[in-house]
Write an enzyme that holds these catalytic residues in place. Structure first.
Site, PDB file in Angstrom:
ATOM      1  N   ASN A  86       0.840  -1.211   0.000  1.00 49.12           N
ATOM      2  CA  ASN A  86       0.000   0.000   0.000  1.00 49.12           C
ATOM      3  C   ASN A  86       0.871   1.255   0.000  1.00 49.12           C
ATOM      4  O   ASN A  86       0.840   2.060   0.915  1.00 49.12           O
ATOM      5  CB  ASN A  86      -0.987  -0.007   1.175  1.00 49.12           C
ATOM      6  CG  ASN A  86      -0.321  -0.112   2.532  1.00 49.12           C
ATOM      7  OD1 ASN A  86       0.725  -0.735   2.681  1.00 49.12           O
ATOM      8  ND2 ASN A  86      -0.903   0.511   3.543  1.00 49.12           N
ATOM      9  N   ASP A 280       3.211  -5.886  11.844  1.00 51.85           N
ATOM     10  CA  ASP A 280       2.412  -4.836  11.197  1.00 51.85           C
ATOM     11  C   ASP A 280       3.005  -3.464  11.521  1.00 51.85           C
ATOM     12  O   ASP A 280       2.302  -2.528  11.914  1.00 51.85           O
ATOM     13  CB  ASP A 280       0.928  -4.904  11.576  1.00 51.85           C
ATOM     14  CG  ASP A 280       0.082  -4.047  10.637  1.00 51.85           C
ATOM     15  OD1 ASP A 280       0.631  -3.492   9.671  1.00 51.85           O
ATOM     16  OD2 ASP A 280      -1.133  -3.924  10.879  1.00 51.85           O
TER      17      ASP A 280
HETATM   18  O1  DOR Z   1      -3.221   0.340  11.063  1.00 54.51           O
HETATM   19  C1  DOR Z   1      -2.944   0.087   9.896  1.00 54.51           C
HETATM   20  N1  DOR Z   1      -1.983   0.779   9.242  1.00 54.51           N
HETATM   21  N2  DOR Z   1      -3.604  -0.862   9.244  1.00 54.51           N
HETATM   22  C2  DOR Z   1      -3.459  -1.075   7.927  1.00 54.51           C
HETATM   23  O2  DOR Z   1      -4.103  -1.948   7.403  1.00 54.51           O
HETATM   24  C3  DOR Z   1      -2.557  -0.230   7.132  1.00 54.51           C
HETATM   25  C4  DOR Z   1      -1.512   0.353   7.975  1.00 54.51           C
HETATM   26  C5  DOR Z   1      -0.725   1.459   7.300  1.00 54.51           C
HETATM   27  O3  DOR Z   1      -0.269   1.258   6.172  1.00 54.51           O
HETATM   28  O4  DOR Z   1      -0.530   2.508   7.918  1.00 54.51           O
HETATM   29 ZN    ZN Z   2      -0.400  -3.822   7.710  1.00 56.76          ZN
END
Ligand code: DOR
Ligand code: ZN
Length: 407
Positions: A86, A280
């Protein structure tokens, strides 16, 4: 042959030496002849694989870049990361993928794989795996009625699919003002429904799938035995009832749950029902995280995951064997990465751990903050990537460009 000796983690812990040639483990024995480094009583543990990071290149290098992100990961004992698509632009075409690969290649300090983003349309890319979101939080969105098509496409391409499991039609898109409201706008049911839909669609397709960052025991129960899934340190350690330096530091998607739900998830973690831990790592700047309503979701975590968990091993919450499965063996096996255990033929990637040396988490991301700052932890003293030392006495001694792309 280079040789590293110590107390080796391999079917238990035994004093032994590892022989290394061309970055690979070529021998494991009591005595080996060659250029020897002896770590005495310190533990030599396989380096970790973090399958979920957002290193923000291309497009948002002011938050993080591939050098700062991989260096932070290296200092925590991680020698391979899988980076999310992303970006700006989103990595949804082969051209965008190749531009990203060319851009980050010379900056990576550790090995890496790149995800390709799947929208409703499938594009063939030389990615390690595909990622899609069932929530409309960025361009990489797949509606629930197209998921079957996406599952068939990844099955045909023989690549895994990792899924952000929150169902768009369940999310209330108003403007939450605090963490509890944020949680209510993206309730546990949104995750549970997403997991249910995907498993139903995949029932007759059998694509290889992984649910990212599950937050609810119900979703974990549903996925068990039918898919891979991961949880993050932040969903295990924080709830939406907690106070942060800035409320928005705790704003993440999927959201932090109630303290009651968090404790239930922690029970699953303790009792061995979580196959993969993923950071994450999603950094945003301090300024971006000041105003709750405007703040983007995400918090940094790549540097903290392993040190926080090693501390929990020392404290007796989880066994070293459980940690090994969650951050080394299972992530490497699911994505077919030749790392994650100390065996002949695998990459010579290790971390050296002295459990006596407790430290505190230091913010290491370019974003400059960590929600875990000051938390007790155990950093590895030394880290090796394919036989090369990249961390020595807790200091980074590697360099940009040492990391190789894994496809
Ligand atoms: O908290 C999040 N941040 N969830 C996501 O799915 C994307 C991520 C981001 O790219 O900042
Ligand atoms: Zn993520």
């Amino acid at each position: 042959m280079d040789i590293i000796c110590g107390r080796i983690y391999r079917n238990g812990i035994h004093r032994a030496c590892i022989g290394i040639e061309n970055g690979k483990i070529v021998a494991i024995a009591h005595h080996l002849e060659g250029k020897k480094t002896d770590y005495g009583n310190a533990l030599i543990f396989p380096a970790a694989v973090d399958i979920h990071v957002h290193f923000r290149e291309p497009g948002q290098e002011y938050k993080e870049d591939f050098f700062t992100g991989t260096r932070a990961a290296a200092l925590s004992g991680v020698t391979c990361v899988l980076d999310m698509p992303n970006n700006r632009p989103a990595i949804v075409t082969k051209d965008a993928f190749e531009e990203k690969a060319a851009l980050v290649r010379d900056k990576a300090c550790i090995d890496f794989g790149l995800y390709g983003g799947i929208t409703e349309k499938f594009e063939d890319m030389p990615c390690i795996a595909y990622k899609t979101f069932l929530s409309k939080d960025n361009e990489i969105f797949c509606s629930s009625d197209r998921i079957e098509h996406v599952l068939r496409a990844v099955k045909g391409a023989e690549k895994p699919l990792v899924i952000h499991a929150e169902l768009e039609e369940c999310i209330e898109r108003d403007t939450p003002k605090n963490l509890k409201e944020h949680e209510r706008s993206r309730r546990a049911e949104c995750e549970i429904a997403a997991v249910r839909e995907v498993l139903k669609a995949n029932g007759h397709i059998h694509a290889k799938i992984h649910f990212c960052h599950l937050t609810t025991p119900e979703a974990v129960e549903m996925a068990k035995g039918r898919a891979s899934y991961g949880v993050t340190p932040h969903h295990l350690l924080f709830s939406c009832e907690r106070s942060f330096t800035h409320e928005a530091w705790g704003k993440v998607n999927p959201p932090l749950r109630s303290e009651r739900e968090r404790k239930k998830l922690y029970e699953h973690f303790i009792h061995g029902e979580i196959p993969i831990l993923e950071s994450d790592h999603a950094p945003h700047t301090r300024e971006e995280k000041e105003d709750f309503e405007q703040a983007p979701s995400g918090m940094p975590g790549a540097n903290a995951m392993i040190p926080l968990m090693l501390y929990r091993v020392k404290r007796g919450d989880i066994s070293l064997d459980r940690l090994f499965h969650m951050v080394c063996k299972n992530p490497a096996a699911f994505f077919g990465i030749p790392k994650g255990s100390i065996e002949v033929g695998k990459d010579a990637d290790f971390m050296v751990i002295d459990f006596e040396k407790e430290q505190e988490i230091k913010p290491r991301s370019k974003c400059g903050w960590s929600p875990y700052k000051g938390w007790p932890c155990i950093y590895p003293s030394h880290v090796y990537l394919r036989g090369e030392k990249i961390v020595e006495e807790y200091e980074f001694v590697g360099g940009a460009g040492m990391g190789k792309m894994i496809q």
